[in-house]
Motif scaffolding. Structure first.
Motif, short mmCIF file in Angstrom:
data_model
loop_
_atom_site.label_atom_id
_atom_site.label_comp_id
_atom_site.label_asym_id
_atom_site.label_seq_id
_atom_site.Cartn_x
_atom_site.Cartn_y
_atom_site.Cartn_z
N GLY A 87 0.93 -1.01 0.02
CA GLY A 87 0.03 -0.09 -0.05
C GLY A 87 0.87 1.46 -0.04
N THR A 88 0.20 2.34 -0.73
CA THR A 88 0.99 3.66 -0.62
C THR A 88 -0.24 4.56 -0.26
OG1 THR A 88 0.49 3.75 -2.80
CG2 THR A 88 2.66 2.98 -2.09
N PRO A 89 -0.71 4.51 1.15
CA PRO A 89 -1.74 5.30 1.45
C PRO A 89 -1.35 7.06 1.36
CG PRO A 89 -0.74 4.32 3.35
CD PRO A 89 -0.24 3.60 2.19
N MET A 90 -2.42 7.60 1.45
CA MET A 90 -2.19 9.05 1.53
C MET A 90 -1.92 9.61 2.59
SD MET A 90 -4.89 12.07 0.09
CE MET A 90 -6.04 11.51 1.34
N ALA A 91 -0.53 10.51 2.69
CA ALA A 91 -0.11 11.13 3.99
C ALA A 91 -1.14 12.47 4.42
CB ALA A 91 1.18 11.42 4.03
N PRO A 92 -1.16 13.02 5.43
CA PRO A 92 -1.74 14.00 5.88
C PRO A 92 -1.78 15.10 5.13
CG PRO A 92 -0.92 13.15 8.09
CD PRO A 92 -0.40 12.19 6.80
N ASN A 93 -0.43 15.23 4.74
CA ASN A 93 -0.27 16.49 3.63
C ASN A 93 -0.45 15.94 2.12
OD1 ASN A 93 1.96 14.64 2.86
ND2 ASN A 93 3.59 16.10 3.36
N GLY A 94 -1.06 15.01 2.00
CA GLY A 94 -1.68 14.65 0.45
C GLY A 94 -0.63 13.75 -0.22
N SER A 95 0.49 13.69 0.26
CA SER A 95 1.52 12.99 -0.45
C SER A 95 1.34 11.50 -0.26
CB SER A 95 2.86 13.48 0.05
OG SER A 95 3.30 12.96 1.31
N ALA A 96 1.95 10.67 -1.00
CA ALA A 96 1.88 9.15 -0.90
C ALA A 96 2.86 8.71 0.30
CB ALA A 96 2.11 8.37 -2.21
N ASP A 97 2.45 7.93 1.11
CA ASP A 97 3.26 7.13 2.17
C ASP A 97 3.99 6.17 1.64
OD1 ASP A 97 4.27 6.01 4.32
OD2 ASP A 97 2.54 6.20 5.60
N LEU A 98 5.10 6.29 1.34
CA LEU A 98 6.06 5.12 0.73
C LEU A 98 6.80 4.27 1.67
CD1 LEU A 98 7.55 7.18 -2.28
CD2 LEU A 98 5.39 5.73 -2.26
N SER A 99 6.37 4.29 2.82
CA SER A 99 7.14 3.65 3.84
C SER A 99 7.43 2.10 3.79
CB SER A 99 6.84 4.00 5.32
OG SER A 99 5.47 3.50 5.59
N ALA A 100 6.18 1.72 3.20
CA ALA A 100 5.99 0.32 3.27
C ALA A 100 6.76 -0.32 1.96
CB ALA A 100 4.52 -0.40 2.91
N VAL A 101 6.73 0.61 0.81
CA VAL A 101 7.38 0.23 -0.48
C VAL A 101 9.08 0.39 -0.05
CG1 VAL A 101 8.22 1.36 -2.50
CG2 VAL A 101 5.85 1.29 -2.03
N ARG A 102 9.63 1.27 0.45
CA ARG A 102 10.99 1.31 0.95
C ARG A 102 11.33 0.20 1.70
NH1 ARG A 102 9.36 7.07 2.05
NH2 ARG A 102 10.09 8.48 0.47
N ALA A 103 10.58 0.01 2.81
CA ALA A 103 10.74 -1.36 3.57
C ALA A 103 10.84 -2.50 2.72
CB ALA A 103 9.46 -1.42 4.59
N ALA A 104 10.04 -2.86 1.87
CA ALA A 104 9.93 -3.98 1.28
C ALA A 104 11.20 -4.00 0.14
CB ALA A 104 8.83 -4.17 0.35
N VAL A 105 11.64 -2.87 -0.52
CA VAL A 105 12.61 -2.78 -1.59
C VAL A 105 13.90 -2.87 -0.67
CG1 VAL A 105 13.78 -1.41 -3.24
CG2 VAL A 105 11.49 -1.40 -3.34
N SER A 106 14.14 -2.14 0.53
CA SER A 106 15.28 -2.38 1.11
C SER A 106 15.64 -3.87 1.61
CB SER A 106 15.53 -1.36 2.17
OG SER A 106 14.39 -1.63 3.15
N SER A 107 14.63 -4.60 2.13
CA SER A 107 14.62 -5.92 2.36
C SER A 107 15.22 -6.80 1.47
CB SER A 107 13.51 -6.58 3.11
OG SER A 107 13.10 -5.45 4.27
#
Length: 435
Positions: A87-107
């Motif tokens: 998932g890339t849910p919407m952050a409060p400022n309207g941007s895409a939250d990429l934390s899950a993407v980064r975690a998956a790719v880095s692993s």
């Protein structure tokens, strides 16, 4: 046939996994939630999406589909082609939250011990692929080719869209990776567009922004029709017959919702602002869509003057029919607004996922329970059940003024009016009042 791994088993990831399994590839779907993995292993889908559960059972039975958690690391889970579909849910400022993407790719980059093609299926902002490559993949111990492969799946039609897509977009500067992806999709007859990574990422956002613009445009025309007495259904038909415009996404109503359009339009607006460009048109699209959600409350207030202590039936909680997804559903804004006006709200949906309703609102088991004693009904989702409803029976249950606000312009206005109900809609000429 390829060995495929899909990271994430949400709407996109699960559809990707079961469809690739159907095509004969050996697929491993990975999710960090062990309860979801156990559910999938039993052949049950955690989401409602027509066709998915059948393909799930078929893949498990054929031995081409399995489900795992990364509890013991990623090394043994990496396939020749590994999709990231988190998932890339919407952050409060309207941007895409990429934390899950980064975690998956880095692993994956850290633990993989053999070359593979990493395919980004998650919707990520333009420039993300280049950043991920520079930050994680360029320094990996094993060669990893990166491909942006955006999805264009409609919830409720995702399986059909997968096998009968309008186009397959592949963004990469690695020729071998592009050939691998072409082979992966060899059974799908569709144009393949090969681009650079950033252009592929932009195609996804531009597509959703354009469709959102068509929806907001026709809703603005519908609002004008209300002012001048024109019929939005006739206007939309006239527009749609122009081959340069097309008929799709010209259905007036209370606006778009779901996991894609609201999130992606706001993310594209954020990206534009971040890069020094004011995307004025897109800002207007977002504003119009937000305003459309107020229409049921505005119209019912005019019709009843005071909603205090009146029961209002809200029909539909999912953002569209044939899905249980309630993300960004107009109902989630409409219900609290009605409660704030003093109404007692009873909401009904045949399959929508559980939602937290405010005090003063409750969910009913049947449509008839929602309509019993209601002074008005608001159709939020165009479920076939509502379109085929026995409105004469509904009138017997409802109290005066017995208003039906058709937020999707999906009902037969004459049939609703003939049942003795007052029919209201978006851009349809006048209110049809029953006897």
């Amino acid at each position: 046939m390829a060995s495929v791994t899909v990271v994430g088993t949400g709407y996109v990831g699960l559809v990707t996994g079961v469809c690739l399994s159907k095509s004969g590839h050996t697929v491993t779907c990975v999710d960090i939630d062990p309860k979801k993995v156990d559910l999938l292993r039993s052949g049950r889908s955690p989401i409602f999406e027509p066709g998915v559960e059948d393909l799930l059972a078929e893949g498990i039975a054929a031995g081409t589909l399995r489900f795992e958690t990364p509890a013991n690391g990623w090394r043994d889970l990496v396939g020749d082609v590994t999709f990231v579909a988190v998932g890339t849910p919407m952050a409060p400022n309207g941007s895409a939250d990429l934390s899950a993407v980064r975690a998956a790719v880095s692993s994956l980059a850290r633990e993989a011990d053999r070359p593979f093609v990493l395919v980004m299926k998650s919707t990520v902002p333009p420039g993300t692929g280049a950043a991920l490559t520079e930050r994680y993949l360029r320094h990996a111990a094993t060669p990893i080719a990166y491909v942006s492969n955006p999805e264009f799946l409609r919830e409720g039609h995702a399986v059909d869209d997968w096998f009968h897509t309008d186009r397959i977009v592949l963004g990469s500067d690695d020729a071998a990776a592009l050939e691998t992806m072409r082979a992966l999709y060899a059974d799908i007859e569709a144009p393949v567009l090969a681009t650079d990574v950033t252009s592929a990422e932009t195609i996804k956002y531009a597509s959703n922004a354009f469709l959102s613009t068509k929806i907001s445009f026709i809703n603005e025309i519908a609002n004008l029709c209300d002012c001048i007495g024109a019929d939005i259904d006739a206007v939309a038909r006239g527009l749609g017959l122009d081959a340069r415009i097309g008929a799709q996404f010209l259905k007036a109503g209370i606006g778009y919702g779901g996991s894609c359009f609201p999130k992606d339009t706001r993310a594209l607006d954020f990206i534009s602002t971040l890069n020094g460009y004011q995307f004025t048109l897109l800002k207007s699209v977002i504003e119009v869509n937000n305003r459309q959600r107020l229409l049921p409350v505005v119209h019912l207030t005019r019709a009843m003057r005071d909603m205090h202590d009146r029961s209002i039936a809200v029909l539909g909680l999912s953002f569209k029919p044939d899905t249980d997804d309630v993300r960004e559903s107009p109902a989630l804004d409409i219900v609290p607004l009605l409660v704030e006006e003093g109404a007692d709200v009873r909401a009904y949906d045949p399959i929508a996922a559980p939602v937290l309703l405010p005090s003063g609102a409750r969910r009913t088991e049947t449509v008839w329970e929602a309509l019993d004693g209601a002074s008005a009904a608001v159709v939020v989702t165009e479920w076939r059940e509502f379109m085929d409803l026995d409105w004469a029976r509904a009138r017997e249950l409802m109290r005066d003024p017995a208003v039906v606000f058709d937020g999707r312009n999906c009902l037969d206005s004459a049939r609703v009016s003939a049942a003795g109900l007052t029919y209201m809609a978006v851009g349809r000429p006048g209110a049809h009042r029953g006897a």
